[in-house]
Design a protein around this motif. Structure first.
Motif, PDB file in Angstrom:
ATOM      1  N   ARG A  65       0.812  -1.205   0.000  1.00  0.00           N
ATOM      2  CA  ARG A  65       0.000   0.000   0.000  1.00  0.00           C
ATOM      3  C   ARG A  65       0.852   1.265   0.000  1.00  0.00           C
ATOM      4  NH1 ARG A  65      -4.703  -0.421   4.148  1.00  0.00           N
ATOM      5  NH2 ARG A  65      -5.355   1.304   2.861  1.00  0.00           N
ATOM      6  N   SER A  66       2.137   1.128  -0.243  1.00  0.00           N
ATOM      7  CA  SER A  66       3.019   2.290  -0.257  1.00  0.00           C
ATOM      8  C   SER A  66       2.799   3.105  -1.530  1.00  0.00           C
ATOM      9  CB  SER A  66       4.489   1.863  -0.156  1.00  0.00           C
ATOM     10  OG  SER A  66       4.862   1.176  -1.323  1.00  0.00           O
ATOM     11  N   ILE A  67       3.294   4.319  -1.518  1.00  0.00           N
ATOM     12  CA  ILE A  67       3.173   5.191  -2.684  1.00  0.00           C
ATOM     13  C   ILE A  67       4.139   4.719  -3.755  1.00  0.00           C
ATOM     14  CG2 ILE A  67       3.524   7.542  -3.528  1.00  0.00           C
ATOM     15  CD1 ILE A  67       2.811   8.495  -0.718  1.00  0.00           C
ATOM     16  N   ARG A  68       3.672   4.668  -4.969  1.00  0.00           N
ATOM     17  CA  ARG A  68       4.512   4.279  -6.098  1.00  0.00           C
ATOM     18  C   ARG A  68       4.635   5.464  -7.036  1.00  0.00           C
ATOM     19  NH1 ARG A  68       1.212  -1.174  -7.096  1.00  0.00           N
ATOM     20  NH2 ARG A  68       1.618  -2.045  -5.059  1.00  0.00           N
ATOM     21  N   LEU A  69       5.836   5.803  -7.353  1.00  0.00           N
ATOM     22  CA  LEU A  69       6.078   6.899  -8.271  1.00  0.00           C
ATOM     23  C   LEU A  69       6.670   6.348  -9.554  1.00  0.00           C
ATOM     24  CD1 LEU A  69       7.631   9.523  -5.853  1.00  0.00           C
ATOM     25  CD2 LEU A  69       5.287   9.390  -6.666  1.00  0.00           C
ATOM     26  N   GLY A  70       6.136   6.779 -10.649  1.00  0.00           N
ATOM     27  CA  GLY A  70       6.632   6.348 -11.941  1.00  0.00           C
ATOM     28  C   GLY A  70       7.115   7.529 -12.750  1.00  0.00           C
ATOM     29  N   LEU A  71       7.446   7.263 -13.984  1.00  0.00           N
ATOM     30  CA  LEU A  71       7.963   8.289 -14.870  1.00  0.00           C
ATOM     31  C   LEU A  71       6.982   9.445 -15.027  1.00  0.00           C
ATOM     32  CD1 LEU A  71      10.221   9.221 -16.715  1.00  0.00           C
ATOM     33  CD2 LEU A  71       9.171   7.899 -18.563  1.00  0.00           C
ATOM     34  N   THR A  72       5.699   9.155 -15.092  1.00  0.00           N
ATOM     35  CA  THR A  72       4.696  10.214 -15.221  1.00  0.00           C
ATOM     36  C   THR A  72       4.748  11.167 -14.035  1.00  0.00           C
ATOM     37  OG1 THR A  72       3.272   8.728 -16.461  1.00  0.00           O
ATOM     38  CG2 THR A  72       2.234  10.664 -15.498  1.00  0.00           C
ATOM     39  N   HIS A  73       4.916  10.627 -12.826  1.00  0.00           N
ATOM     40  CA  HIS A  73       5.006  11.474 -11.640  1.00  0.00           C
ATOM     41  C   HIS A  73       6.255  12.354 -11.690  1.00  0.00           C
ATOM     42  CE1 HIS A  73       2.530   8.033 -10.267  1.00  0.00           C
ATOM     43  NE2 HIS A  73       1.795   9.030  -9.809  1.00  0.00           N
ATOM     44  N   TYR A  74       7.386  11.758 -12.074  1.00  0.00           N
ATOM     45  CA  TYR A  74       8.624  12.528 -12.144  1.00  0.00           C
ATOM     46  C   TYR A  74       8.544  13.614 -13.209  1.00  0.00           C
ATOM     47  CZ  TYR A  74      10.931   9.331  -8.973  1.00  0.00           C
ATOM     48  OH  TYR A  74      11.277   8.611  -7.879  1.00  0.00           O
ATOM     49  N   MET A  75       7.957  13.300 -14.346  1.00  0.00           N
ATOM     50  CA  MET A  75       7.852  14.301 -15.401  1.00  0.00           C
ATOM     51  C   MET A  75       6.894  15.421 -14.994  1.00  0.00           C
ATOM     52  SD  MET A  75      10.174  13.246 -17.203  1.00  0.00           S
ATOM     53  CE  MET A  75      10.114  14.541 -18.407  1.00  0.00           C
ATOM     54  N   GLY A  76       5.868  15.101 -14.228  1.00  0.00           N
ATOM     55  CA  GLY A  76       4.988  16.136 -13.687  1.00  0.00           C
ATOM     56  C   GLY A  76       5.749  17.052 -12.736  1.00  0.00           C
ATOM     57  N   ALA A  77       6.637  16.477 -11.935  1.00  0.00           N
ATOM     58  CA  ALA A  77       7.457  17.278 -11.036  1.00  0.00           C
ATOM     59  C   ALA A  77       8.391  18.193 -11.830  1.00  0.00           C
ATOM     60  CB  ALA A  77       8.259  16.370 -10.096  1.00  0.00           C
ATOM     61  N   VAL A  78       8.953  17.682 -12.920  1.00  0.00           N
ATOM     62  CA  VAL A  78       9.804  18.502 -13.780  1.00  0.00           C
ATOM     63  C   VAL A  78       8.994  19.651 -14.359  1.00  0.00           C
ATOM     64  CG1 VAL A  78      11.111  18.564 -15.941  1.00  0.00           C
ATOM     65  CG2 VAL A  78      11.436  16.669 -14.360  1.00  0.00           C
ATOM     66  N   GLN A  79       7.796  19.366 -14.806  1.00  0.00           N
ATOM     67  CA  GLN A  79       6.960  20.406 -15.396  1.00  0.00           C
ATOM     68  C   GLN A  79       6.659  21.514 -14.382  1.00  0.00           C
ATOM     69  OE1 GLN A  79       3.275  18.880 -16.908  1.00  0.00           O
ATOM     70  NE2 GLN A  79       2.729  20.790 -17.908  1.00  0.00           N
ATOM     71  N   ARG A  80       6.322  21.150 -13.149  1.00  0.00           N
ATOM     72  CA  ARG A  80       6.055  22.152 -12.112  1.00  0.00           C
ATOM     73  C   ARG A  80       7.318  22.930 -11.770  1.00  0.00           C
ATOM     74  NH1 ARG A  80       3.066  17.985 -10.504  1.00  0.00           N
ATOM     75  NH2 ARG A  80       4.543  17.245  -8.971  1.00  0.00           N
ATOM     76  N   ALA A  81       8.429  22.219 -11.578  1.00  0.00           N
ATOM     77  CA  ALA A  81       9.676  22.893 -11.215  1.00  0.00           C
ATOM     78  C   ALA A  81      10.162  23.786 -12.348  1.00  0.00           C
ATOM     79  CB  ALA A  81      10.740  21.860 -10.847  1.00  0.00           C
TER      80      ALA A  81
END
Length: 137
Positions: free
Chosen positions: A6-22
């Motif tokens: 039940r842990s949080i899973r981060l994938g490429l989509t999450h990382y690319m969203g972070a890049v877009q915000r940053a």
């Protein structure tokens, strides 16, 4: 983490969203680059860890340089671009890695970003070093 289903899973989509915000925080009208040009310390990410990454000395170890680490790799590139804007903004950075033939490709990347690349014989030289256990009073 397979052990914690039940842990949080981060994938490429999450990382690319972070890049877009940053990226918006770095390049927008009230972003990092504008604040550097105007010589102000106020920018959208001024109260975040991004401010530390761009304005403070860095000691990096444990970075696997894997395909899933696009966000942090992009941040290292942006940090180098930011420091090239004005030499007075430059802060030292060190990347610590173990001596390993398969890791040789990392050195040119970090050195071109203005980071000092340091190698040690084993991981225990990094993680078990006695200076981590000293307290400063």
């Amino acid at each position: 983490m397979m052990r914690y289903r039940r842990s949080i899973r981060l994938g490429l989509t999450h990382y690319m969203g972070a890049v877009q915000r940053a990226r918006h925080w770095v390049y927008s009208g009230n972003g990092l680059r504008r604040s550097a040009k105007d010589q102000t310390s106020t920018w959208r990410g001024a109260d975040t860890w991004l401010d530390i990454l761009f304005h403070s000395p860095l000691l990096i170890f444990g970075f696997g340089f894997g395909k899933d680490e696009n966000f942090i790799r992009w941040l290292f590139l942006e940090r180098a671009r930011f420091h090239r804007m004005d030499e007075s903004l430059r802060q030292p950075a060190w990347f610590i890695d173990v001596e390993n033939a398969s890791n040789k490709h990392r050195r040119p990347f970090f050195e071109r970003l203005g980071m000092q690349f340091v190698t040690v014989p084993t991981y225990s030289d990094i993680y078990d070093a006695s200076f981590w256990n000293t307290s400063s009073t």
